[in-house]
Enzyme design. Structure first.
Site, PDB file in Angstrom:
ATOM      1  N   GLY A 150      -5.257  -8.349  10.838  1.00  0.00           N
ATOM      2  CA  GLY A 150      -5.699  -8.902  12.117  1.00  0.00           C
ATOM      3  C   GLY A 150      -6.566 -10.133  11.969  1.00  0.00           C
ATOM      4  O   GLY A 150      -6.320 -11.153  12.616  1.00  0.00           O
ATOM      5  N   SER A 178       2.979  -1.155  14.335  1.00  0.00           N
ATOM      6  CA  SER A 178       1.686  -1.164  15.018  1.00  0.00           C
ATOM      7  C   SER A 178       0.870  -2.409  14.693  1.00  0.00           C
ATOM      8  O   SER A 178      -0.098  -2.722  15.396  1.00  0.00           O
ATOM      9  CB  SER A 178       0.883   0.087  14.653  1.00  0.00           C
ATOM     10  OG  SER A 178       0.557   0.090  13.272  1.00  0.00           O
ATOM     11  N   GLN A 181       1.005  -6.102  17.301  1.00  0.00           N
ATOM     12  CA  GLN A 181       0.226  -6.343  18.519  1.00  0.00           C
ATOM     13  C   GLN A 181      -0.875  -7.368  18.284  1.00  0.00           C
ATOM     14  O   GLN A 181      -1.395  -7.966  19.214  1.00  0.00           O
ATOM     15  CB  GLN A 181      -0.332  -4.990  18.998  1.00  0.00           C
ATOM     16  CG  GLN A 181      -1.492  -5.038  19.946  1.00  0.00           C
ATOM     17  CD  GLN A 181      -2.784  -4.589  19.272  1.00  0.00           C
ATOM     18  OE1 GLN A 181      -2.878  -4.538  18.051  1.00  0.00           O
ATOM     19  NE2 GLN A 181      -3.779  -4.268  20.077  1.00  0.00           N
ATOM     20  N   LYS A 195       3.322  -7.420   3.299  1.00  0.00           N
ATOM     21  CA  LYS A 195       2.647  -8.420   4.118  1.00  0.00           C
ATOM     22  C   LYS A 195       2.517  -9.762   3.401  1.00  0.00           C
ATOM     23  O   LYS A 195       2.572 -10.824   4.035  1.00  0.00           O
ATOM     24  CB  LYS A 195       1.261  -7.913   4.529  1.00  0.00           C
ATOM     25  CG  LYS A 195       1.293  -6.850   5.599  1.00  0.00           C
ATOM     26  CD  LYS A 195      -0.108  -6.475   6.054  1.00  0.00           C
ATOM     27  CE  LYS A 195      -0.058  -5.429   7.163  1.00  0.00           C
ATOM     28  NZ  LYS A 195      -1.409  -5.031   7.602  1.00  0.00           N
ATOM     29  N   ASP A 239     -11.167  -3.987   6.752  1.00  0.00           N
ATOM     30  CA  ASP A 239     -11.356  -3.057   7.867  1.00  0.00           C
ATOM     31  C   ASP A 239     -11.983  -1.745   7.425  1.00  0.00           C
ATOM     32  O   ASP A 239     -11.850  -0.731   8.096  1.00  0.00           O
ATOM     33  CB  ASP A 239     -10.022  -2.784   8.565  1.00  0.00           C
ATOM     34  CG  ASP A 239      -8.998  -2.125   7.633  1.00  0.00           C
ATOM     35  OD1 ASP A 239      -9.298  -1.957   6.431  1.00  0.00           O
ATOM     36  OD2 ASP A 239      -7.901  -1.768   8.110  1.00  0.00           O
ATOM     37  N   CYS A 297     -10.048   0.470  13.094  1.00  0.00           N
ATOM     38  CA  CYS A 297      -9.221   0.008  14.215  1.00  0.00           C
ATOM     39  C   CYS A 297      -8.032   0.937  14.417  1.00  0.00           C
ATOM     40  O   CYS A 297      -7.571   1.136  15.544  1.00  0.00           O
ATOM     41  CB  CYS A 297      -8.738  -1.418  13.951  1.00  0.00           C
ATOM     42  SG  CYS A 297     -10.048  -2.648  14.077  1.00  0.00           S
ATOM     43  N   CYS A 447      -5.530  14.902  13.786  1.00  0.00           N
ATOM     44  CA  CYS A 447      -5.812  13.691  14.562  1.00  0.00           C
ATOM     45  C   CYS A 447      -4.628  12.757  14.393  1.00  0.00           C
ATOM     46  O   CYS A 447      -3.503  13.218  14.218  1.00  0.00           O
ATOM     47  CB  CYS A 447      -7.133  13.050  14.120  1.00  0.00           C
ATOM     48  SG  CYS A 447      -7.166  12.544  12.384  1.00  0.00           S
TER      49      CYS A 447
END
Length: 489
Positions: A150, A178, A181, A195, A239, A297, A447
């Site tokens: 991000g 995901s 976005q 990536k 992150d 995040c 979760c």
């Protein structure tokens, strides 16, 4: 009394390049009159022939618009700041006939930039703060980006477009749906691709004149110092806390500025750490929060545009450091609230007892950062025996075993996907809802990906629950391994 008037960039050439001018005044009218008396060329840019303030010029006292007040009588206080805010155009050029690019000028000595570079960076070259000299600085500079996600996306795109000559990227992840976005380095066709591969291809398209170096590895205490020594500046787009402290300490030990950014939901932070004159990240946060307290995040979410804003701020700070222009965020922490659309800046001081940058530093080499951040001790010894794979859970359900499926996600996540017959008690409410559960029951907590439910498992065991399990990989693993009808996110 003395009053400070802030001069906008378009008008600074009429006041000798000054960013602010101090005048003696008691009202807004007095202040503006003193300004134009001292700098006569400003008058025609501020006032029309009728003596009134021009329609494209606004005047503020602090953050209050006083344009439509009677300025001659509008009083100024001792600490008031007067701002002149003219309209500024930008973004779209007027249409002009396309012609062949001019031939480069001939010279006995070659230009430091090629004709192609001059055309590409022309909007930099005509800025006095950059010019040919500054653009050559950018060309000769090197920046290492930690992460191609991000924050790394806007960082990489803008540094490449600006002409930073050598950009290194450290990452070991692959593109997931995901990511799309917010991680604009990557596209739909890149899903499943490393990536670094999609980042390299995208950046080559942005600017083929620069060098992209990829380091497909997890940043660790073993490789960080060697990597950092090969670059001028490090930009932190991580992150997680272990890597953030690792980046900070490695920057201090190698003497590299750490351009920091962080994001969560609607809020962001930015600063420049580990410079000779400024504090480091440990001066601000000597210790990390307890493991699991601050969600990532992936667990807490982030507004897609937020990393674009914070990453662009980081890119701006990198360019300022290279150019040696402006005032970088050294000794300052920039806070951004997207919901309120508000920026605040806090002053930071070096901690004289900082263990890594202080005069009596005790950290002389990189440490085990996962242990430092409590990752290994998050649940305690013997964690593995309490893990339950999705297939193992499916067998228990098929056998008709009496289970309590405890979903510790947030209500908005429950709306996205759920496991049949599960019970929702968000992790934050769990300590106050233990009375709703029985120690006699066999409980399987889950979760999104298994991080928060491990925290729930620890909490349950400390409260005396013994028949407890954690669903490894969370509901996303359940969707992948058992029930494809459950959406993954």
């Amino acid at each position: 009394m003395h009053v400070k008037i802030l001069i906008p960039t378009p008008l600074r050439s009429f006041v000798g390049g000054a960013r602010e001018v101090e005048v003696e005044a008691r009202t807004v009218g007095d202040a503006l009159q003193s300004l134009i008396e001292r700098h006569a060329q400003l008058k025609k840019h501020l006032y029309g022939e009728d003596g009134k303030l021009r329609s494209f010029v606004n005047v503020y006292v602090n953050d209050e618009d006083v344009r439509y007040l009677k300025q001659a009588d509008t009083p100024l206080g001792e600490r008031d700041v007067l701002s002149i805010v003219p309209s500024v155009a930008g973004g779209i050029e007027p249409a002009v006939p396309k012609t062949a690019p001019p031939a480069p000028p001939t010279s006995a000595s070659p230009l430091p930039l090629s004709a192609e570079e001059i055309r590409r960076y022309s909007r930099h070259l005509i800025m006095p703060e950059v010019g040919m000299k500054g653009q050559v600085k950018l060309k000769n500079a090197s920046v290492l980006l930690i992460g191609a996600g991000g924050l790394g996306s806007p960082l990489a795109l803008y540094l490449a477009a600006a002409g930073v000559g050598r950009i290194g990227i450290v990452d070991f992840d692959v593109v997931d749906e995901s990511n799309l976005q917010r991680q604009l380095l990557h596209g739909t066709s890149d899903v499943g691709r490393p990536k670094l591969e999609s980042a390299r291809a995208r950046l080559r398209e942005v600017n083929p004149l620069i060098r992209i170096e990829t380091h497909e590895a997890r940043l660790t205490s073993e490789n960080a110092l060697e990597l950092f020594r090969a670059y001028d500046i490090v930009a932190d787009g991580t992150d997680n806390f272990p890597t953030r402290y690792l980046v900070n300490d490695a920057c201090v030990l190698t003497g590299k500025p750490n351009v920091y950014g962080s994001i969560f939901r609607f809020e962001g932070q930015a600063s420049v750490f580990a410079t000779v004159e400024g504090p480091c990240y440990r001066c601000l946060y000597p210790e990390p929060p307890p493991a699991g307290l601050v969600p990532s995040c992936a667990e807490g979410g982030v507004l897609g545009v937020l990393p674009g804003i914070v990453g662009s701020i980081q890119a701006c700070e990198v360019l300022k450091l290279i150019l040696g222009e402006g005032t970088p965020l050294v000794g300052r922490l920039l806070l951004f609230d997207a919901l309120a659309m508000n920026f605040r800046t806090l002053k930071l001081r070096r901690d004289p007892s900082c263990p890594v940058c202080g005069p009596n530093a005790t950290i002389r080499k990189l440490i085990d950062y996962e242990a430092f951040c409590g990752i290994e001790a998050e649940i305690g010894p013997g964690t593995g025996e309490f893990e339950l794979t999705p297939s193992e859970l499916k067998k228990k359900i098929d056998r008709g075993e009496d289970l309590v499926l405890l979903d510790v996600r947030e209500p908005q996540e429950w709306d996205i996907s759920r496991i049949e017959n599960a019970r929702l008690i968000p992790l934050g409410r769990l300590p106050y809802a233990l009375g709703e559960l029985s120690t006699a029951d066999e409980i399987v907590a889950f979760c999104r990906s298994g991080v928060r439910s491990r925290k729930a498992l620890q909490l349950l065991r400390e409260a005396g629950f013994r028949k407890v399990h954690n669903l490894s990989g969370g509901i996303n693993a359940w969707a992948e391994k058992v029930d494809a009808s459950v959406p993954r996110y």
